[in-house]
Design a protein around this motif. Sequence first.
Motif, PDB file in Angstrom:
ATOM      1  N   ALA A  29       0.752  -1.234   0.035  1.00 19.55           N
ATOM      2  CA  ALA A  29       0.051   0.211   0.065  1.00 19.55           C
ATOM      3  C   ALA A  29       0.862   1.165   0.027  1.00 19.55           C
ATOM      4  N   PRO A  30       1.919   1.301   0.964  1.00 24.61           N
ATOM      5  CA  PRO A  30       2.694   2.753   0.622  1.00 24.61           C
ATOM      6  C   PRO A  30       3.404   3.008  -0.428  1.00 24.61           C
ATOM      7  N   MET A  31       3.860   1.827  -0.936  1.00 20.50           N
ATOM      8  CA  MET A  31       4.739   1.887  -2.429  1.00 20.50           C
ATOM      9  C   MET A  31       3.755   2.406  -3.388  1.00 20.50           C
ATOM     10  N   ARG A  32       2.377   1.495  -3.245  1.00 19.56           N
ATOM     11  CA  ARG A  32       1.450   2.141  -4.707  1.00 19.56           C
ATOM     12  C   ARG A  32       1.104   3.606  -4.298  1.00 19.56           C
ATOM     13  N   SER A  33       0.999   4.056  -3.132  1.00 16.97           N
ATOM     14  CA  SER A  33       0.744   5.301  -2.657  1.00 16.97           C
ATOM     15  C   SER A  33       1.847   6.555  -3.388  1.00 16.97           C
ATOM     16  N   GLN A  34       2.820   6.129  -3.087  1.00  8.33           N
ATOM     17  CA  GLN A  34       4.059   6.707  -3.529  1.00  8.33           C
ATOM     18  C   GLN A  34       3.967   6.913  -5.190  1.00  8.33           C
ATOM     19  N   ILE A  35       3.697   5.551  -5.723  1.00  7.38           N
ATOM     20  CA  ILE A  35       3.757   5.640  -7.382  1.00  7.38           C
ATOM     21  C   ILE A  35       2.603   6.481  -7.849  1.00  7.38           C
ATOM     22  N   GLU A  36       1.354   6.223  -7.203  1.00  3.66           N
ATOM     23  CA  GLU A  36       0.131   6.921  -7.834  1.00  3.66           C
ATOM     24  C   GLU A  36       0.402   8.491  -7.531  1.00  3.66           C
ATOM     25  N   GLN A  37       1.009   9.047  -6.254  1.00  3.70           N
ATOM     26  CA  GLN A  37       1.137  10.372  -6.377  1.00  3.70           C
ATOM     27  C   GLN A  37       2.214  10.872  -7.430  1.00  3.70           C
ATOM     28  N   SER A  38       3.170  10.149  -7.749  1.00  2.00           N
ATOM     29  CA  SER A  38       3.900  10.500  -8.772  1.00  2.00           C
ATOM     30  C   SER A  38       3.273  10.459 -10.002  1.00  2.00           C
ATOM     31  N   PHE A  39       2.499   9.574 -10.221  1.00  2.00           N
ATOM     32  CA  PHE A  39       1.632   9.495 -11.572  1.00  2.00           C
ATOM     33  C   PHE A  39       0.597  10.896 -11.616  1.00  2.00           C
ATOM     34  N   THR A  40       0.481  11.644 -10.489  1.00  2.00           N
ATOM     35  CA  THR A  40      -0.526  12.710 -10.945  1.00  2.00           C
ATOM     36  C   THR A  40       0.210  13.822 -11.995  1.00  2.00           C
ATOM     37  N   ASN A  41       1.509  13.630 -11.746  1.00  2.70           N
ATOM     38  CA  ASN A  41       2.141  14.629 -12.641  1.00  2.70           C
ATOM     39  C   ASN A  41       1.940  14.471 -14.186  1.00  2.70           C
ATOM     40  N   TYR A  42       1.561  13.214 -14.468  1.00  2.00           N
ATOM     41  CA  TYR A  42       1.001  12.665 -15.604  1.00  2.00           C
ATOM     42  C   TYR A  42      -0.479  12.603 -16.161  1.00  2.00           C
ATOM     43  N   SER A  43      -1.391  13.315 -14.868  1.00  2.00           N
ATOM     44  CA  SER A  43      -2.666  13.040 -14.910  1.00  2.00           C
ATOM     45  C   SER A  43      -3.420  13.492 -16.258  1.00  2.00           C
ATOM     46  N   ASP A  44      -2.896  14.376 -17.076  1.00  2.00           N
ATOM     47  CA  ASP A  44      -3.560  14.932 -18.262  1.00  2.00           C
ATOM     48  C   ASP A  44      -3.463  13.654 -19.169  1.00  2.00           C
ATOM     49  N   TYR A  45      -2.873  12.650 -18.986  1.00  2.00           N
ATOM     50  CA  TYR A  45      -2.640  11.548 -19.823  1.00  2.00           C
ATOM     51  C   TYR A  45      -3.188  10.341 -19.585  1.00  2.00           C
ATOM     52  N   VAL A  46      -3.780  10.425 -18.297  1.00  2.00           N
ATOM     53  CA  VAL A  46      -4.437   9.298 -17.872  1.00  2.00           C
ATOM     54  C   VAL A  46      -5.599   8.546 -18.750  1.00  2.00           C
ATOM     55  N   ASN A  47      -6.563   9.579 -19.227  1.00  2.00           N
ATOM     56  CA  ASN A  47      -7.503   8.802 -20.414  1.00  2.00           C
ATOM     57  C   ASN A  47      -6.982   8.115 -21.366  1.00  2.00           C
ATOM     58  N   PHE A  48      -5.906   8.900 -21.928  1.00  2.00           N
ATOM     59  CA  PHE A  48      -5.158   8.168 -23.110  1.00  2.00           C
ATOM     60  C   PHE A  48      -4.638   6.955 -22.676  1.00  2.00           C
ATOM     61  N   ILE A  49      -3.864   6.987 -21.702  1.00  2.00           N
ATOM     62  CA  ILE A  49      -3.261   5.891 -21.264  1.00  2.00           C
ATOM     63  C   ILE A  49      -4.073   4.762 -20.736  1.00  2.00           C
ATOM     64  N   ASP A  50      -5.026   4.919 -20.230  1.00  2.00           N
ATOM     65  CA  ASP A  50      -6.239   4.056 -19.843  1.00  2.00           C
ATOM     66  C   ASP A  50      -6.885   3.327 -21.112  1.00  2.00           C
ATOM     67  N   GLN A  51      -7.262   4.137 -22.175  1.00  2.00           N
ATOM     68  CA  GLN A  51      -7.619   3.870 -23.377  1.00  2.00           C
ATOM     69  C   GLN A  51      -6.623   2.619 -23.810  1.00  2.00           C
ATOM     70  N   ALA A  52      -5.449   3.038 -23.994  1.00  2.00           N
ATOM     71  CA  ALA A  52      -4.402   2.425 -24.818  1.00  2.00           C
ATOM     72  C   ALA A  52      -4.076   0.872 -23.911  1.00  2.00           C
ATOM     73  N   GLY A  53      -4.749   0.872 -22.754  1.00  2.00           N
ATOM     74  CA  GLY A  53      -4.492  -0.492 -22.093  1.00  2.00           C
ATOM     75  C   GLY A  53      -3.227  -0.369 -21.299  1.00  2.00           C
ATOM     76  N   ALA A  54      -2.671   0.875 -21.081  1.00  2.00           N
ATOM     77  CA  ALA A  54      -1.237   0.818 -20.183  1.00  2.00           C
ATOM     78  C   ALA A  54      -1.838   0.677 -18.737  1.00  2.00           C
ATOM     79  N   VAL A  55      -2.691   1.004 -18.285  1.00  2.00           N
ATOM     80  CA  VAL A  55      -2.764   0.853 -16.785  1.00  2.00           C
ATOM     81  C   VAL A  55      -2.869  -0.361 -16.274  1.00  2.00           C
ATOM     82  N   GLY A  56      -3.211  -1.426 -16.934  1.00  2.00           N
ATOM     83  CA  GLY A  56      -3.188  -2.772 -16.539  1.00  2.00           C
ATOM     84  C   GLY A  56      -1.730  -3.300 -16.513  1.00  2.00           C
ATOM     85  N   ASP A  57      -1.086  -2.815 -17.602  1.00  2.00           N
ATOM     86  CA  ASP A  57       0.572  -3.248 -17.850  1.00  2.00           C
ATOM     87  C   ASP A  57       1.377  -2.407 -16.623  1.00  2.00           C
TER      88      ASP A  57
END
Length: 258
Positions: free
Chosen positions: A82-110
């Motif tokens: 849980a703490p490690m994922r929290s750190q990663i997700e907080q870092s991912f907020t830097n790329y939040s404008d790209y979440v929809n594209f990345i999600d549609q591309a199937g990258a979130v699962g990867d």
Amino acid sequence: MNKAIQQAVKLYPSVIDYLSLPNRLAARKAAPIPRDELERRLTRLISGVERRYLSVLENSGGSLPFTFWQDYERDLREQIAAPMRSQIEQSFTNYSDYVNFIDQAGAVGDIDTAMTRAIDEVARGVADTSRRQFEALLREGVSYDEIVERMALRFSSGHAEQIAITELTRAEAHFADALASRLSEQGVQSQIRWQTSEDEKVCPICSPADHKLRDEAINTPRGGWNGQTWGDRFGRPPAHPRCRCLTIVELPTRRPSG
């Protein structure tokens, strides 16, 4: 993310684990947890696991339960996730404008798979190192009381803190590589830049790499790097125990179509 969800997360932080990725990122961005606090949380969790297994070690009389090391690795994995994922997700907020594209591309699962693998590797690596130390002491013929004393030094709060700091850094670097790789597969060119914590804790090992791209030659006034890149020298953070450096995925200014 609506105010009701924000309030729920504020009152019951565990709610965040049940949100979709975009909502989790929004929650992290709205109320980020400082890196130092994540390190303290992770240190406490690791210390709890190590104290528990040190007690088993002390009371075993030299005959460890058959599943001792497997159980240690499993419990460590559960606590650090849980703490490690929290750190990663907080870092991912830097790329939040790209979440929809990345999600549609199937990258979130990867990316999630990559992070699960990173957490597994951390737990396995820590457990294997402790097991090898224990087995080496047995081969040396050290008395069991001394073995317990030496393992107690390893299972100390300082050891837990070192794991917390170093492995948060490693997990984040794994994430950056996974993100860049997936973007590349989707035709999005990106580059990875090293970034130190830019505070008094920055060490001379890492400071020459600050703000340099992975394939960018580095030269220092006193030599030492001689045109070497940090990619060749370190691969990715951490460059050393207790390293707090990051690798930043730099995305194009415009989102690709499709």
